[in-house]
Design an enzyme around this catalytic site. Structure first.
Site, mmCIF file in Angstrom:
data_model
loop_
_atom_site.group_PDB
_atom_site.id
_atom_site.type_symbol
_atom_site.label_atom_id
_atom_site.label_comp_id
_atom_site.label_asym_id
_atom_site.label_seq_id
_atom_site.Cartn_x
_atom_site.Cartn_y
_atom_site.Cartn_z
ATOM 1 N N ASP A 12 56.439 64.397 64.283
ATOM 2 C CA ASP A 12 57.616 63.634 64.680
ATOM 3 C C ASP A 12 58.617 63.691 63.530
ATOM 4 O O ASP A 12 58.277 64.111 62.415
ATOM 5 C CB ASP A 12 57.226 62.182 64.976
ATOM 6 C CG ASP A 12 58.406 61.325 65.413
ATOM 7 O OD1 ASP A 12 58.987 61.636 66.466
ATOM 8 O OD2 ASP A 12 58.748 60.360 64.707
ATOM 9 N N SER A 13 59.826 63.220 63.780
ATOM 10 C CA SER A 13 60.827 63.183 62.726
ATOM 11 C C SER A 13 60.503 62.133 61.661
ATOM 12 O O SER A 13 60.995 62.227 60.538
ATOM 13 C CB SER A 13 62.204 62.890 63.327
ATOM 14 O OG SER A 13 62.215 61.619 63.965
ATOM 15 N N CYS A 75 57.805 63.713 69.669
ATOM 16 C CA CYS A 75 59.213 63.432 69.411
ATOM 17 C C CYS A 75 59.988 63.913 70.625
ATOM 18 O O CYS A 75 59.880 65.081 71.009
ATOM 19 C CB CYS A 75 59.674 64.165 68.158
ATOM 20 S SG CYS A 75 61.461 64.064 67.833
ATOM 21 N N GLU A 145 63.008 52.771 61.283
ATOM 22 C CA GLU A 145 62.650 53.391 60.004
ATOM 23 C C GLU A 145 62.851 52.428 58.828
ATOM 24 O O GLU A 145 62.187 52.540 57.803
ATOM 25 C CB GLU A 145 63.471 54.667 59.782
ATOM 26 C CG GLU A 145 63.110 55.817 60.705
ATOM 27 C CD GLU A 145 61.812 56.508 60.333
ATOM 28 O OE1 GLU A 145 61.428 56.466 59.156
ATOM 29 O OE2 GLU A 145 61.174 57.093 61.234
ATOM 30 N N CYS A 176 62.357 57.937 73.179
ATOM 31 C CA CYS A 176 62.179 58.232 71.753
ATOM 32 C C CYS A 176 60.929 57.495 71.325
ATOM 33 O O CYS A 176 60.745 56.315 71.678
ATOM 34 C CB CYS A 176 63.388 57.765 70.943
ATOM 35 S SG CYS A 176 63.169 57.932 69.156
ATOM 36 N N HIS A 178 60.136 56.249 68.628
ATOM 37 C CA HIS A 178 60.389 55.089 67.775
ATOM 38 C C HIS A 178 60.580 53.810 68.604
ATOM 39 O O HIS A 178 60.323 52.706 68.123
ATOM 40 C CB HIS A 178 61.654 55.295 66.938
ATOM 41 C CG HIS A 178 61.502 56.216 65.771
ATOM 42 N ND1 HIS A 178 61.363 57.578 65.917
ATOM 43 C CD2 HIS A 178 61.484 55.967 64.438
ATOM 44 C CE1 HIS A 178 61.286 58.140 64.714
ATOM 45 N NE2 HIS A 178 61.345 57.190 63.809
#
Length: 257
Positions: A12-13, A75, A145, A176, A178
């Site tokens: 993932d990012s 992702c 994040e 997403c 996240h």
């Protein structure tokens, strides 16, 4: 012949893919994993798809060199940019997160999508499920994040993004990985709307595919090796705050990809 005892690669990012990793570990407790967070280049959502596609190929190549038996692109932006090409060209099974989420969404009549700018503009979800509404939410990834998913600012941002959602919306795809960390906030803004997160559906698909291919690990220990491209300590701190215990962590420079 692929080795069933080899680990599964997940990337993932940043920390968002940990939601998918958690579901995979629950569905496949005897598997070992390599988790790759591209924290030096997070977020992906505002970057051109061609750039994200290059990142995905670089990370997939790194994971292959570590000997993984399968790769999970945890992702949505990378899945939108690099699939199905990765799946067609790599020597191991490759799984994305879009199709499993869309499969769940097809059980509802009026479905919305929130995601990064790149995911929404790619139209990738629209290939799998009819959408009544879609909205790019670029601030959500930085909020997660930074560990601010429970902060009042997250509620204000979510209310701003979702104020135009149709009143009769039945389900919302969290486009997403996240975004599941923001579930409590999203439920406050859109009460009664089903929130669809791809983690469990993706884990189920991976488990079924590995079983059919004879690639289930008969003696794994559920070990996870973490790799990041950014700062190790900040990643470890945030991952553990998110409930992921990080015991083995390596930093990979971008030149190594």
């Amino acid at each position: 012949m692929k080795d069933p005892k080899a680990p599964i690669g997940v990337f993932d990012s940043g920390v968002g893919g940990l939601t998918v990793l958690k579901a995979l570990r629950q569905a496949l407790p005897r598997e070992d994993f390599l988790y790759f967070g591209d924290t030096a280049r997070v977020p992906y959502g505002g970057k051109p798809l061609a750039m994200v596609r290059r990142f995905a190929w670089e990370i997939a190549g790194f994971l292959l060199r570590q000997g993984v038996k399968a790769i999970v692109v945890a992702c949505n932006t990378a899945s939108s940019a690099a699939l199905p090409d990765l799946a067609e060209d790599l020597s191991v099974p490759v799984f994305g997160v879009l199709e499993p989420a869309a499969e769940v969404a097809r059980g509802y009549r009026k479905v919305g999508l929130i995601g990064t700018q790149a995911t929404v503009e790619s139209g990738a979800y629209g290939r799998y499920v009819p959408l009544s509404w879609a909205k790019a939410c670029p601030l959500f990834v930085p909020l997660v994040e930074e560990g601010l998913w429970d902060d009042p600012v997250a509620f204000l941002v979510a209310r701003h993004y979702l104020e135009e959602a149709p009143k009769d919306l039945e389900a919302l795809i969290l486009g997403c990985t996240h975004y599941p960390f923001l579930k409590a906030t999203l439920e406050r803004v859109l009460p009664g709307v089903a929130l669809i997160d791809s983690a469990e559906a993706t884990a189920k698909r991976v488990a079924e595919a590995l079983a059919q291919a004879g690639l289930l690990n008969p003696e794994g220990q559920g070990r996870v090796l973490h790799y990041v491209t950014g700062d190790k300590e900040s990643y470890k701190s945030l991952a553990e705050r998110l409930g992921e215990r990080v015991e083995t962590l390596y930093r990979v420079s971008l030149e190594e990809l």
